[in-house]
Design a protein around this motif. Structure first.
Motif, PDB file in Angstrom:
ATOM      1  N   ASN A 127       0.549  -0.858   0.108  1.00 24.15           N
ATOM      2  CA  ASN A 127       0.459  -0.267   0.083  1.00 24.15           C
ATOM      3  C   ASN A 127       0.908   1.363   0.270  1.00 24.15           C
ATOM      4  N   GLY A 128       1.737   0.829   0.768  1.00 23.23           N
ATOM      5  CA  GLY A 128       2.508   2.471   1.039  1.00 23.23           C
ATOM      6  C   GLY A 128       3.379   2.806  -0.582  1.00 23.23           C
ATOM      7  N   ARG A 129       3.881   2.111  -0.630  1.00 26.18           N
ATOM      8  CA  ARG A 129       4.617   1.984  -2.174  1.00 26.18           C
ATOM      9  C   ARG A 129       3.618   2.144  -3.379  1.00 26.18           C
ATOM     10  N   ALA A 130       1.952   1.521  -3.939  1.00 28.77           N
ATOM     11  CA  ALA A 130       0.930   1.738  -4.590  1.00 28.77           C
ATOM     12  C   ALA A 130       0.481   3.564  -4.209  1.00 28.77           C
ATOM     13  N   TYR A 131       0.371   3.264  -3.631  1.00 29.64           N
ATOM     14  CA  TYR A 131      -1.125   4.588  -3.039  1.00 29.64           C
ATOM     15  C   TYR A 131      -0.473   5.700  -1.873  1.00 29.64           C
ATOM     16  N   GLY A 132       0.751   5.820  -2.064  1.00 27.86           N
ATOM     17  CA  GLY A 132       1.397   6.996  -0.619  1.00 27.86           C
ATOM     18  C   GLY A 132       1.604   6.567   0.222  1.00 27.86           C
ATOM     19  N   ARG A 133       1.175   5.944   1.163  1.00 25.03           N
ATOM     20  CA  ARG A 133       1.250   5.542   2.425  1.00 25.03           C
ATOM     21  C   ARG A 133       0.681   4.571   2.958  1.00 25.03           C
ATOM     22  N   GLN A 134       1.086   3.527   3.943  1.00 20.92           N
ATOM     23  CA  GLN A 134       1.472   2.381   4.681  1.00 20.92           C
ATOM     24  C   GLN A 134      -0.170   2.232   4.926  1.00 20.92           C
ATOM     25  N   ASN A 135      -0.322   3.241   5.795  1.00 23.95           N
ATOM     26  CA  ASN A 135      -2.332   3.361   6.180  1.00 23.95           C
ATOM     27  C   ASN A 135      -3.358   3.678   5.536  1.00 23.95           C
ATOM     28  N   MET A 136      -2.807   3.577   4.205  1.00 23.93           N
ATOM     29  CA  MET A 136      -4.083   3.489   3.959  1.00 23.93           C
ATOM     30  C   MET A 136      -4.874   1.976   3.073  1.00 23.93           C
ATOM     31  N   GLU A 137      -6.011   1.749   3.526  1.00 28.25           N
ATOM     32  CA  GLU A 137      -6.547   0.227   3.770  1.00 28.25           C
ATOM     33  C   GLU A 137      -8.175   0.700   2.383  1.00 28.25           C
ATOM     34  N   LEU A 138      -7.832   0.126   1.801  1.00 27.46           N
ATOM     35  CA  LEU A 138      -8.768  -0.760   0.894  1.00 27.46           C
ATOM     36  C   LEU A 138     -10.160  -1.827   1.881  1.00 27.46           C
ATOM     37  N   ILE A 139     -11.355  -1.270   1.481  1.00 28.11           N
ATOM     38  CA  ILE A 139     -12.528  -2.474   1.588  1.00 28.11           C
ATOM     39  C   ILE A 139     -13.555  -3.191   0.410  1.00 28.11           C
ATOM     40  N   PRO A 140     -13.705  -4.315   0.173  1.00 31.04           N
ATOM     41  CA  PRO A 140     -15.023  -4.247  -0.644  1.00 31.04           C
ATOM     42  C   PRO A 140     -16.325  -3.078  -1.092  1.00 31.04           C
ATOM     43  N   ASP A 141     -16.132  -2.599  -2.243  1.00 30.84           N
ATOM     44  CA  ASP A 141     -17.770  -1.846  -1.920  1.00 30.84           C
ATOM     45  C   ASP A 141     -19.267  -2.786  -2.361  1.00 30.84           C
ATOM     46  N   LEU A 142     -19.703  -3.315  -1.005  1.00 32.94           N
ATOM     47  CA  LEU A 142     -20.225  -4.368  -1.384  1.00 32.94           C
ATOM     48  C   LEU A 142     -21.826  -3.777  -1.901  1.00 32.94           C
ATOM     49  N   ASP A 143     -21.901  -2.523  -1.230  1.00 29.98           N
ATOM     50  CA  ASP A 143     -22.987  -1.872  -2.264  1.00 29.98           C
ATOM     51  C   ASP A 143     -23.683  -1.321  -3.409  1.00 29.98           C
ATOM     52  N   ARG A 144     -22.572  -1.604  -3.672  1.00 33.27           N
ATOM     53  CA  ARG A 144     -22.073  -1.179  -4.870  1.00 33.27           C
ATOM     54  C   ARG A 144     -21.969  -2.518  -6.387  1.00 33.27           C
ATOM     55  N   ALA A 145     -21.541  -3.626  -5.657  1.00 35.72           N
ATOM     56  CA  ALA A 145     -20.404  -4.608  -6.009  1.00 35.72           C
ATOM     57  C   ALA A 145     -22.028  -5.426  -7.260  1.00 35.72           C
TER      58      ALA A 145
ATOM     59  N   ARG B 184     -15.591  10.371  -5.336  1.00 36.36           N
ATOM     60  CA  ARG B 184     -14.059  11.025  -5.449  1.00 36.36           C
ATOM     61  C   ARG B 184     -12.800  10.472  -4.464  1.00 36.36           C
ATOM     62  N   ASN B 185     -13.141   8.824  -4.523  1.00 36.38           N
ATOM     63  CA  ASN B 185     -12.410   8.363  -3.947  1.00 36.38           C
ATOM     64  C   ASN B 185     -10.885   7.938  -3.856  1.00 36.38           C
ATOM     65  N   LEU B 186     -10.796   7.982  -5.064  1.00 32.72           N
ATOM     66  CA  LEU B 186      -9.610   8.204  -5.945  1.00 32.72           C
ATOM     67  C   LEU B 186      -8.906   9.597  -5.882  1.00 32.72           C
ATOM     68  N   GLU B 187      -9.199  10.308  -4.771  1.00 34.71           N
ATOM     69  CA  GLU B 187      -8.603  11.926  -4.459  1.00 34.71           C
ATOM     70  C   GLU B 187      -7.490  11.324  -2.912  1.00 34.71           C
ATOM     71  N   ARG B 188      -7.909  10.359  -2.337  1.00 33.08           N
ATOM     72  CA  ARG B 188      -7.643  10.306  -1.206  1.00 33.08           C
ATOM     73  C   ARG B 188      -6.336   9.467  -0.982  1.00 33.08           C
ATOM     74  N   LEU B 189      -5.471   9.417  -2.837  1.00 31.17           N
ATOM     75  CA  LEU B 189      -4.105   9.097  -2.790  1.00 31.17           C
ATOM     76  C   LEU B 189      -3.283  10.059  -2.856  1.00 31.17           C
ATOM     77  N   ARG B 190      -2.561   9.355  -1.988  1.00 31.18           N
ATOM     78  CA  ARG B 190      -0.447   9.961  -1.909  1.00 31.18           C
ATOM     79  C   ARG B 190       0.381  10.179  -2.511  1.00 31.18           C
ATOM     80  N   THR B 191       0.432   9.104  -3.210  1.00 28.69           N
ATOM     81  CA  THR B 191       1.531   9.296  -4.468  1.00 28.69           C
ATOM     82  C   THR B 191       1.811  10.853  -4.507  1.00 28.69           C
ATOM     83  N   SER B 192       3.279  11.048  -5.382  1.00 25.57           N
ATOM     84  CA  SER B 192       3.131  12.681  -5.640  1.00 25.57           C
ATOM     85  C   SER B 192       2.503  12.634  -6.952  1.00 25.57           C
ATOM     86  N   ASP B 193       3.020  11.421  -8.046  1.00 21.25           N
ATOM     87  CA  ASP B 193       1.594  12.232  -8.594  1.00 21.25           C
ATOM     88  C   ASP B 193      -0.169  12.382  -9.176  1.00 21.25           C
TER      89      ASP B 193
END
Length: 745
Positions: free
Chosen positions: A143-161, A584-593
């Protein structure tokens, strides 16, 4: 008429809402809280048995000191004074690296972690060993490498799946990881417009409900995931728009899969190409949420599995999008971002493992204690954890703990680890103190529930926060506190907060011991160090959670933290304290780009190993032809926190599950004993023939081998697990793939 009181369960991280009736120290009745805003009357068997956790004959009542091999009761003053003196002597002589803290609040009592960790840091050490690093830190590293912070967590969005893809998770029994797990699993299983797809080598209870069960060969999950990604890319099913706009590094990773020999790989996995192709088409074209768990995280390729899972979700556009997997918000994240590329991040001295999420893996502790390094671990404070039963390689732990100069255990009950210690400090149970959990299983809401002290404490038990505050004071870590803070704490908390901030800003080092300052001042006024810590967290929350609070309908103002505090105390069933923007969930990404980074260069050489021929060779083990699944969830396991075996009376527990084919081949009957041998040790256990176990696998539950009233019940599976059998990056124990041998007794 008995009064029903609202609370929540501390026995797993689902933390189901409960209502209880208490009588003094005891819990006399339990029922699910049907009006609970998150779990809505959902509760598993463990939650209904919390009275066995609360009251039993081995609850601790008074501080204990070991003298000539036996424990004697001592006063709190003597215990705190002696421990502080011994800690000072050890640290003065050997330096801060010899001290470690192992704890963090377990499954439902997280406020102690702030006190324990800050005590450790104030003494100059970073060695916080955590149960989270027993399972999750490989995922957090990715997570830290991919999203910019190790403490960023993903959960399944079952209500819309539309579909629910389950990998190595038996939520129908564990009830954890997804809110109201059984109900959601049945929903996807029974709805003709939805699908439940399970990838699992075992025929688990969840797999039995699946619309499609992909029964892979155990230990081949990385090869399977690489094959699945390869099929998607080779068939052109990837989401090119998502990759272009939200991912970086795709050009570097794509060649790993373009020419991959999928057919050969799937033969090693024991699968047909067609069923994997169907899954690839479904996942790439329909909103599908993933829930993976220990079958992935503790498999033989732990961190690689998490890396491949991330790539799979990203190339199909299932990260931060409706019906896929979404980033959750936090009132308080479960850990800090601790990138090992930062020179400030410590590594272990003997095993050279870095902190991930601020945590070190318990697997390396025996080596760090037994090391010949001058700064090897010599002193440990263990809080709410039982490493002599919960962590890999009990025999290595026992040998190592005998070498410690100081072992202090802060615990509710007399655990195996407490028995091995020099001092045992009695903590209040989950139902005798103010406490909360920061596990968040809801989206888009951010939810918080505070547990009230509904049971009367017996003896001289204290909140963990109070114990650590007393230790900090005895160690001379707390400077002189302005009298104004004591005065304002009791009648003007707005002014108190302003004065507290001024005090903290006056000296940089005060920030490290802020929980102790709050406990001594506001804690005295509130009657609880934990409540004081929670109040400070809520006062600080609007600074980083303002937008989430506004979306939840709160008016931002300087007194919002105080208003939240009052609201939470008035609503023991819990409240919503924030709301994310689901669009706008992807706005939570913390990578530089602000893009998902697919390419992680540390994984390149490992990725080359995930090839059919190499994997087939690695899986072949003539000395240990079986694979032990060590620690599978069962309805009758609760880690080691429930000590009294009476909670499982009349139930068949702690057996070795074996397939009927293997039992027939070995001439073993149901109920007979066998000897199970591994690299670590061997033990005898009774066989239970079950369709859950696949041919070539056997299963032993965790949470047994406990000593209660001088009798041992069940077997301790961690006698069979080796602490060096661990992930190469995160140190995670590979409990779901332990090579073993099974023989008739």
């Amino acid at each position: 008429m008995s009064e029903w009181k609202k609370t929540f369960c501390p026995l797993c991280y689902h933390n189901c809402g409960l209502e209880i009736v208490t009588r003094g120290h005891d819990i006399s009745r339990v029922r699910p809280d049907r009006n609970h805003p998150r779990t809505r009357g959902y509760c598993c068997r463990k939650g209904m048995q919390v009275s066995y956790y609360q009251t039993h004959k081995e609850r601790l009542r008074f501080p204990l000191k070991k003298q000539e091999g036996k424990f004697v009761s001592i006063s709190w003053e003597q215990a705190i004074s002696e421990i502080a003196t011994r800690l000072k002597e050890i640290l003065d002589k050997h330096g801060p690296r010899v001290l470690a803290y192992l704890g963090g609040g377990g499954q439902g009592c997280h406020l102690e972690a702030g006190f324990g960790r800050n005590l450790l840091m104030a003494l100059g050490s970073q060695y916080h060993y955590s149960p989270l690093a027993q399972e999750l830190t490989g995922l957090y590293w990715v997570n830290g490498r991919a999203y910019g912070r190790q403490n960023m967590e993903l959960i399944p969005d079952l209500d819309r799946a539309r579909n629910f893809l389950v990998i190595g998770w038996n939520g129908y029994v564990s009830n954890s990881g997804v809110n109201r797990a059984r109900k959601r699993i049945r929903e996807f299983s029974k709805d003709p417009l939805k699908k439940l797809i399970v990838v699992d080598p075992l025929f688990s209870e969840t797999a039995k409900l699946a619309n499609r069960h992909i029964k892979i060969r155990i230990g081949t999950l990385a090869l399977f995931l690489k094959s699945l990604i390869a099929v998607i890319l080779q068939k052109g099913l990837e989401n090119r728009h998502f990759i272009e706009n939200h991912c970086s590094g795709f050009k570097e990773v794509a060649p790993w899969f373009r020419d991959f020999d999928v057919s050969s790989a799937l033969r090693v996995c024991g699968l047909e190409y067609g069923e994997v192709e169907d899954l690839a088409c479904t996942y790439a074209t329909e909103p599908t949420a993933i829930r993976s768990d220990l079958g992935l995280l503790m498999d033989r390729q732990s961190t690689m599995n998490s890396y491949l899972e991330m790539i799979l979700m990203a190339i199909c556009g299932r990260i931060g999008t409706p019906g896929g997997n979404v980033f959750v918000g936090h009132l308080m994240p479960l850990g800090s971002h601790s990138d090992e590329r930062d020179s400030k991040t410590w590594r272990t001295l003997q095993t050279d493992v870095p902190a991930i999420m601020g945590y070190f893996p318990p697997n390396v502790i025996p080596e760090e204690i037994l090391s010949t390094n001058k700064e090897h671990l010599r002193a440990m404070i263990v809080s709410g954890s039982n490493p002599l039963r919960s962590y890999a390689d009990t025999l290595a732990y026992e040998k190592a703990f005998e070498k410690l100069d100081l072992l202090v255990t802060v615990e509710v009950s007399m655990s195996e680890t407490a028995r091995a210690g020099h001092y045992v400090l009695p903590a209040r149970s989950a139902f005798e103190k103010w406490d909360t959990t920061f596990f968040n299983l809801t989206f888009p809401e951010i939810y918080l529930q505070v547990r009230h002290p509904h049971c009367d404490p017996a003896g001289e038990v204290l909140e963990e926060g109070e114990i650590y505050t007393r230790l900090a004071e005895a160690l001379g870590l707390i400077p002189e506190i302005p009298p104004s803070l004591y005065e304002l704490a009791g009648h003007d908390r707005k002014a108190y907060w302003e004065e507290l901030l001024r005090f903290v800003s006056s000296k940089k080092e005060i920030g490290r011991i802020l929980p102790f300052v709050a406990a001594k001042t506001l804690g005295r006024a509130l009657g609880s160090s934990h409540l004081a810590a929670l109040w400070a967290i809520l006062m600080n929350y609007p600074r980083h959670g303002g937008e989430d609070l506004a979306r939840a309908g709160y008016e931002l103002n300087p007194l919002l933290g105080e208003s939240l505090f009052q609201k939470i105390l008035e609503h023991p069933e819990g409240v919503v304290v924030g709301r994310l923007n689901p669009e706008r969930n992807l706005e939570r990404l913390r990578t530089s780009d602000k893009k998902i980074e697919l390419y992680i260069h540390e994984m390149v050489e490992w990725m080359k190993e995930v090839e059919p021929q190499k994997e087939e060779k690695s899986l072949y083990n003539p000395r240990y032809p079986f694979v032990l699944v060590a620690g599978r969830h069962f309805p009758y396991t609760a880690n080691t926190i429930v000590r009294n075996p009476a909670w499982n009376k009349h139930k068949r527990v702690c057996t070795l599950l074996m397939s009927s084919e293997d039992a027939r081949d070995l001439w073993i009957k149901d109920g007979e004993e066998v000897m199970v041998s591994t690299e670590a040790s061997k033990l005898r256990i009774t066989v239970e023939i079950s369709d859950i176990a696949a041919k070539g696998t056997v299963i032993i539950p965790h949470g047994f081998g406990l000593t209660y009233e001088n009798e041992v019940y069940g077997v301790n599976v961690n006698e069979l697990t080796k602490n060096t059998h661990r992930d190469r990056i995160a140190g995670t124990p590979l409990h779901r793939y332990v090579p073993c041998r099974v023989e008739r007794v």
